[in-house]
Each structure stands twice: as C-alpha cells, then as structure tokens.
Motif scaffolding. Structure first.
Motif, PDB file in Angstrom:
ATOM      1  N   HIS A  28       0.797  -1.225   0.000  1.00  0.00           N
ATOM      2  CA  HIS A  28       0.000   0.000   0.000  1.00  0.00           C
ATOM      3  C   HIS A  28       0.832   1.278   0.000  1.00  0.00           C
ATOM      4  CE1 HIS A  28      -3.096  -2.808   1.091  1.00  0.00           C
ATOM      5  NE2 HIS A  28      -2.434  -3.140   2.152  1.00  0.00           N
ATOM      6  N   CYS A  29       2.114   1.143   0.234  1.00  0.00           N
ATOM      7  CA  CYS A  29       2.968   2.320   0.395  1.00  0.00           C
ATOM      8  C   CYS A  29       3.168   3.042  -0.940  1.00  0.00           C
ATOM      9  CB  CYS A  29       4.315   1.911   0.976  1.00  0.00           C
ATOM     10  SG  CYS A  29       5.443   3.294   1.200  1.00  0.00           S
ATOM     11  N   PRO A  30       2.785   4.313  -1.017  1.00  0.00           N
ATOM     12  CA  PRO A  30       2.944   5.035  -2.282  1.00  0.00           C
ATOM     13  C   PRO A  30       4.416   5.247  -2.653  1.00  0.00           C
ATOM     14  CG  PRO A  30       2.163   6.516  -0.558  1.00  0.00           C
ATOM     15  CD  PRO A  30       2.164   5.138   0.017  1.00  0.00           C
ATOM     16  N   ASP A  31       5.302   5.171  -1.670  1.00  0.00           N
ATOM     17  CA  ASP A  31       6.729   5.370  -1.932  1.00  0.00           C
ATOM     18  C   ASP A  31       7.460   4.082  -2.298  1.00  0.00           C
ATOM     19  OD1 ASP A  31       6.445   8.082  -1.354  1.00  0.00           O
ATOM     20  OD2 ASP A  31       6.798   7.736   0.785  1.00  0.00           O
ATOM     21  N   LYS A  37       6.898  -3.775  -4.235  1.00  0.00           N
ATOM     22  CA  LYS A  37       5.497  -4.179  -4.118  1.00  0.00           C
ATOM     23  C   LYS A  37       5.301  -5.601  -4.644  1.00  0.00           C
ATOM     24  CE  LYS A  37       3.578   0.420  -4.179  1.00  0.00           C
ATOM     25  NZ  LYS A  37       2.379   1.172  -4.366  1.00  0.00           N
TER      26      LYS A  37
END
Length: 108
Positions: A28-31, A37
């Motif tokens: 879920h981490c946008p970074d 991922k």
C-alpha cells in the motif's frame, strides 16, 4: 506489542508476525518501488497459500486485514497465531524467499 518490536542497540528487531505485517504494508505504500510491491505481494501470496494448506481457520480474515492495512493491534495477534501454526522458521523462509530478486524468482 513489545514482544514484536524489540530495541537492540540502535535498531529494532521484528518478530516474524510483525515482519509479515510490515511486508504487507509495502503493498500500500505510495513510496514503495514496483519491484518492492511485487516482492511484498509474493510474500503475502506464499504466506496465504501456506496458511490455507495448514488449514488455518483465519486465513481469509488475515488476508483481508493485511490487504486493507488494518490496525496493527488487530492484525498482530492473528499473524502471531499463524506463525504459531506454521512455525517461525517456516514463516522466515517464506519471507526470505519472497523478498528475493523478483527477476530470479527466488531467494537472494
């Protein structure tokens, strides 16, 4: 919660249950990079396959919790129960294999 996050010098050591939760958070981490991922997804898929093979009754609930980024206080006990069912070393092996080089398809 303390048993899952232990300070050791200047760093923290995570239990296998806490590590599973942190790896799932990378999805879920946008970074997070695409490759990170993909590795996180591979760990989650392998973990859930092992949970179902072991007939872990809360597998679907745990998967939903991990994919939705549920509160750690709710997720950790279920992750801990899974680690108890599978064995810590089996979970560590799943994590190591899943976090290996995506292009190689195995452990680093």
């Amino acid at each position: 919660m303390k048993k899952h996050f232990q300070k050791h010098g200047d760093e923290y050591l995570l239990s296998p249950a806490a590590t599973l939760m942190m790896v799932a958070d990378a999805i879920h981490c946008p970074d997070a990079a695409t490759q990170g991922k993909a590795r996180a997804r591979r760990v989650l898929n392998a973990t859930m396959a092992a949970a179902r093979a072991a007939k872990f009754e809360q597998a679907d609930i745990l998967e939903t919790m991990l994919l939705s980024g549920a509160n750690a206080a709710r997720v950790l006990p279920v992750c801990d129960a899974l680690v108890t069912r599978l064995g810590a070393q089996a979970v560590i092996d799943i994590i190591r294999n899943g976090l290996g080089d995506v292009s190689q398809g195995g452990a680093a």
